[in-house]
Design an enzyme around this catalytic site. Structure first.
Site, PDB file in Angstrom:
ATOM      1  N   LYS B  77      -8.709  27.109  18.952  1.00  0.00           N
ATOM      2  CA  LYS B  77      -7.705  26.788  19.987  1.00  0.00           C
ATOM      3  C   LYS B  77      -8.306  25.735  20.914  1.00  0.00           C
ATOM      4  CE  LYS B  77      -4.886  29.308  23.402  1.00  0.00           C
ATOM      5  NZ  LYS B  77      -4.660  30.628  24.009  1.00  0.00           N
ATOM      6  N   SER B 152       0.082  32.083  23.843  1.00  0.00           N
ATOM      7  CA  SER B 152      -0.206  30.683  23.882  1.00  0.00           C
ATOM      8  C   SER B 152      -1.055  30.187  22.709  1.00  0.00           C
ATOM      9  CB  SER B 152      -0.926  30.330  25.191  1.00  0.00           C
ATOM     10  OG  SER B 152      -2.120  31.049  25.290  1.00  0.00           O
ATOM     11  N   SER B 176      -1.789  36.469  24.452  1.00  0.00           N
ATOM     12  CA  SER B 176      -1.765  35.175  23.781  1.00  0.00           C
ATOM     13  C   SER B 176      -2.391  35.107  22.411  1.00  0.00           C
ATOM     14  CB  SER B 176      -2.427  34.122  24.674  1.00  0.00           C
ATOM     15  OG  SER B 176      -1.665  33.988  25.849  1.00  0.00           O
TER      16      SER B 176
END
Lengths: 468, 481, 89
Positions: B77, B152, B176
């Site tokens: 990420k 996210s 997330s």
């Protein structure tokens, strides 16, 4: 009634590393932005790593200032934007969830007066700003982050000071205490800074910031009191505000305060858990604390019979007390104290001079012993000291090289005395009838030996030769 | 060569020489090139991946010691720092930021010879639930490209689910990792707070977030956890897990374990398909020997409000450093005064981040802290007490990961409160620091449903055992893309 | 109840120059109004809890310089100082 309170920031310059990272605590020797890392630069993803020794040193300071020290300490964020603050928040300490800063509710005696310490907290220093460019159009701010993250201890006092002189005295005492504890060197440039708050007749408090030195602090306090008294006498309201000290014009000036910036939105620093101060650590720190200045003074007076004023000087300056401790014996203590406070003091009154001095505790002991034993006269010892300080040579070498030795050889002295007697026959006759006048002849012997004759021996031999 | 291989199988295949790391990574890159223009999971792809894989093959051939990953392609990420790589947090504020250091998890994976095949998409600064708030466009759910992949860590879930990598590291602040894992039918893990170092993870809400692995199987997740968990001197909030091995004994089963069904997470507003899948999962758990019973955690009702209040405050502070002076994007400062410059520079934050920061400036401010921020902290304390009490009675807690099915892109983007509530089942684990996992369980008309299990702090091993047991009871369809 | 003025005030506090404060009012108001639910949580008497570590687990006081010339890796400067705009006061 005037009330002055202080907020003093002292860098823990004797630590090796910064408060939250392993960059150097004392940033002064580095080139611009060479003493930085992702943590003290607040780079994305960086996290603070609290310095164990900093917590200990701050706790020692708290103890030395008679503060209470909590079982758990916590850190908070103070949020505001400024280019010298790389995270745009400062990690500091507060007491909003109980007592969580390193120390609280202490005091120091300034003469007979007790000055209360409100609290002591650990926090990080920001970087340094320099302003470049002359016209206001192209002015740029330059930032050096070498100092960002340097460990600071903030010491806040109650508004117990009534005069600027009390403030000055307090700062000197505090400075000595911190040096004596071995936690900081307040004489380093920028290592100790203070802000003041001033109010008169129980009125509104005015904060004064940006004071460069203790000397300026006294001046600023004095100016501010005068300013407030003048307003008061004309029935003009004193506004509660922050003012800064304008060093050029020697006045305090109202700072343009921005309301928004005063809301710091304090909350707990989530990257640092609460630190539990195990009780054994407290006991250990207490036992490892260096002897306090007042305790040293008392000991010098009671154990060695050193006069109070001399003991005062010796105990309050760590440089001197260290020398004294290492060089004195039961018998020469008074002499050592004397040498330090009369002859040595003037020669090492700056840190540069102290760093350059080659005069060690060993030298000092030797010198004191030699004066006591009569190997060197007190007058000559001053010259010897000078030379040793410059060259570091041992005392015997210096005595030889500069011909400072006392003439204490009996036969040598006897010869000189015989000479004097033959030259001063009238004085000799006078002495025979009036023994008090022998000092004249002693003086003559001293002249001949350039002051190096051993006074006691001289008197003895003279008396013998004259026959009195 | 089948890209849908588990991490453990990949390692086995490479070890025994059946496949080469280079071939597999090359095929992975091909796959990315083929599907990512549709899915938009990757913000940047590592051009050197295949070369690095070739290097690992050489090491293997020469008998040199090779790390446990054997060249496994992993996506990261884009809020974790990889030295000398762009790390943008999917934000224009950091669009030119090149990290000068490695995050601890990256250092550990590098030491184990993992290959970072690229940085993946996310909601800007991890604030969001759908990856729609990325400054570089949303990612698409590979199960239905009209739908959000969750967030996210959307890019992480998409890349694993669409076979663009074998595993991924995401970050979980309020769900997330688990939420996109559930929406994309992968396993998503949030460890006990403090188990994985956050050094190098760009902070959003530092008091509750954790890095977490996403993978195709529970065993793979345990494998990843072994590589990255552990106390780190660079992060004062990490705890000593005494080098626990999360993979050994993972097949132990859950016979006799007591599992609490969280009432407040199965309530009003839950999608019937999700409810039915959850009930089915509970009966499967019972058939494996667990004893399931309902439990009420009253504070869950307030958990979302508390979560957003606390995270907005922390985010407002954590993001204050982005003033574009030390790093950021190109915006010359000549002619500006300090306040006007940084206020203008910070316009490069997206609207959701800006909203959160406004809230974050408001709720802890002098006049409002008592009503909002301090109260939220107290809710957090009480919720923690409640869940600790629950764990005195139960070994594990169960609920659906998300009460609704993956929804269409754009559907909730204008309704912030409705979007908040997508988090209702996941924020509890973050606020209380407990480990939680989402296990892909069902598929409703092609839309994935995940089941969430939680355990008490430091019981990550038990949690993985339960997740593995549940996972073995289902057989899920292949990803359509 | 959140007003446009309050949002303007906060945006100055957090240093973001918002063109149209009205645009944010609706959504921010909705979010903050949702937080009112906290009032019914009945948590006034709760203590705030925090994780703890012992002082002996803290970092040792050693100077370890960062191994790279960090300032060269960050942009927005000429020479070695970091440049910032002029300060207003």
């Amino acid at each position: 009634m005037t009330m002055i309170g202080l907020e003093i920031h002292c860098q823990l310059t004797n630590l090796n590393s910064k408060l939250f990272c392993s960059c150097k605590a004392n940033y002064r020797e580095f080139e611009i932005n060479e003493n930085i890392c992702p943590v003290c630069m607040g780079l994305p993803g960086s996290l603070p790593r609290l310095n164990q020794e900093a917590v200990k040193k701050a706790t020692i300071i708290a103890m030395a200032l008679n503060c209470s020290t909590p079982e758990k300490i916590a850190f908070f964020r103070k949020n505001y934007f400024y280019p010298d603050s790389p995270k745009n928040f400062q990690i500091t300490q507060l007491n909003i969830y109980g007592d969580t800063s390193v120390g609280g509710s202490g005091s120091i005696m300034v003469g007979d007066k007790k000055i209360r310490i409100t609290r002591i907290q650990l926090e990080e220093d920001p970087g340094r700003l320099i302003y470049e460019g002359s016209s206001s159009k192209n002015q740029i701010t330059l930032v050096d982050y070498n100092r960002a993250g340097t460990p600071l201890v903030e010491i806040v006092t109650e508004p117990d000071f009534e005069t600027p002189k009390e403030v000055r005295d307090f700062l000197n005492i505090l400075s000595d205490i911190l040096t004596n504890l071995g936690v900081a060197d307040p004489s380093l440039e920028g290592a100790m800074r203070a802000d003041a708050n001033v109010s008169i007749e129980g009125g509104k408090k005015v904060e004064i910031k940006n004071i460069g030195s203790f000397h300026d602090l006294e001046k600023a306090a004095h100016f501010e009191i005068t300013r407030q008294e003048s307003l008061h006498s004309r029935d003009i309201e004193i506004i509660q505000e922050t003012r800064h000290w304008d060093d050029k014009r020697k006045i305090t000036v109202s700072s343009r305060s921005k309301e928004e910036e005063l809301d710091y939105r304090y909350f707990l620093e989530g990257d640092i858990p609460w630190i539990s101060m195990d009780p054994e650590i407290h006991t250990k720190l207490q036992s490892e604390m260096p002897e306090s200045i007042s305790s040293k003074k008392e000991r010098y007076v009671s154990k060695y019979n050193i006069p109070a004023q001399v003991a005062d000087v010796l105990s309050s300056d760590k440089y001197y007390s260290d020398l004294f401790e290492e060089s004195h014996t039961e018998s020469n203590a008074k002499e050592v104290a004397n040498i330090i406070t009369t002859d040595l003091m003037g020669l090492v009154d700056t840190r540069e001079k102290r760093e350059a001095s080659k005069f060690t505790a060993t030298h000092l002991k030797e010198l004191a012993d030699s004066i006591q034993s009569g190997k060197i006269a007190r007058n000559s010892s001053k010259n010897a000291l000078h030379e040793i300080l410059k060259t570091g040579k041992d005392l015997s070498t210096v005595i030889k090289e500069l011909d400072l030795g006392n003439v204490s050889d009996e036969s040598e002295l006897s010869e000189i005395i015989t000479q004097v007697i033959s030259e001063e026959s009238q004085a000799v006759e006078q002495t025979k009838s009036n023994p008090q006048t022998i000092n004249y002849l002693v003086g003559k012997v001293m002249q001949k030996t350039k002051g190096k004759a051993d006074p006691a021996l001289t008197l003895d031999l003279l008396k013998k030769q004259i026959g009195i | 060569m089948n890209l849908k291989i588990s991490a453990l199988d990949y390692v086995q295949e490479v070890k025994t020489g059946n496949i080469s790391a280079e071939d597999f990574v090359a095929k992975t890159i091909e796959r990315i090139q083929s599907v990512d223009s549709t899915l938009n999971a990757f913000l940047s792809v590592n051009e050197k991946s295949v070369d690095q894989a070739r290097g690992i093959d050489k090491k293997i051939k020469s008998g040199e010691k090779v790390g446990d990953c054997f060249g496994m392609p992993i996506s990261i990420k884009d809020n974790m720092c990889i030295k000398d790589s762009k790390t943008t947090c999917a934000s224009k504020m950091l669009e030119d930021f090149i990290a000068p250091y490695d995050a601890t998890v990256i250092t550990k994976l590098k030491q184990q010879d993992a290959i970072f095949v690229g940085k993946v998409n996310m909601d800007e600064f991890a604030m969001g639930l759908t990856t729609e708030f990325s400054a570089f466009g949303p990612s698409k759910n590979p199960w239905n490209t009209d739908c959000v992949p969750g967030g996210s860590s959307g890019g992480s879930a998409v890349s694993v689910s669409a076979l663009e990598c074998v595993a991924s590291l995401g970050s979980d602040t309020g769900g997330s990792v688990r939420n996109p894992a559930s929406f994309c039918s992968t396993v998503g893990y949030k460890p006990t707070y403090g188990l994985i170092s956050r050094y190098g993870l760009i902070s959003y809400a530092n008091s509750i977030e954790q890095i977490g692995p996403l993978a195709r199987t529970v065993k793979d997740t345990a494998f990843m956890l072994n590589l990255i968990a552990g106390i780190d001197p660079n992060d004062n909030t990490t705890i000593d897990n005494k080098n626990e091995d999360y993979l050994t004994g993972i097949e132990s089963g859950i016979e006799g374990k007591k599992i609490g069904i969280i009432k407040e997470m199965m309530g009003e507003g839950i999608d019937p398909a999700v409810l039915s899948a959850t009930k089915d999962a509970i009966s499967k758990l019972e058939s494996l020997g667990a004893i399931c019973e309902e439990i009420s955690l009253d504070m869950v009702k307030y958990s979302v409000a508390a979560y957003y209040t606390i995270t907005a405050t922390e985010a407002g502070s954590n993001l204050a450093r982005y003033d574009n002076l030390r790093y950021g994007y190109d915006f010359p400062l000549e002619g500006y005064e300090f306040n006007s410059y940084i206020s203008k520079a910070r316009r490069n934050f997206g609207p959701e981040v800006t909203r959160r920061m406004i809230i974050g400036g408001f709720v802890p401010s002098a006049g409002h802290a008592g009503k909002y921020f301090l109260k939220a902290l107290k809710v957090k304390s009480k919720l923690t007490k409640e869940i600790n009490d629950a764990f005195k009675k139960f070994d594990l807690l169960v609920a659906p990961t998300v009460p609704i099915l993956p929804f269409k892109i754009g559907e909730k983007i204008d309704d912030p409160v409705s979007l908040f509530l997508v988090d209702i089942n996941t924020v509890t684990a973050n606020l209380t620091g407990k480990p939680a996992i989402s296990v892909p369980y069902a598929n409703s008309n092609g839309l994935p449903i995940g089941i969430q299990l939680m355990a008490d702090s430091m019981n990550d091993k038990l949690l993985l055992q339960a997740a593995y047991a549940l996972e073995q009871t289902v057989s899920l369809p292949e990803v359509p893309l | 109840m959140v007003t446009e003025e309050e949002i303007e005030h906060v945006s100055k506090l957090i240093k973001i120059d918002i063109d149209d404060h009205k645009e944010y009012v609706e959504k921010v108001r909705a979010m903050i109004d949702y937080f009112d639910v906290l009032d019914s949580a009945g948590v006034e008497s709760e203590e705030i809890s925090m994780p703890e570590i012992s002082i002996s687990n803290l970092r040792a006081d050693e100077h370890i310089p960062f191994d790279d010339k960090l300032i060269e890796k960050l942009n927005h400067y000429k020479g070695t100082y970091v440049r910032a705009p002029k300060m207003s006061s």
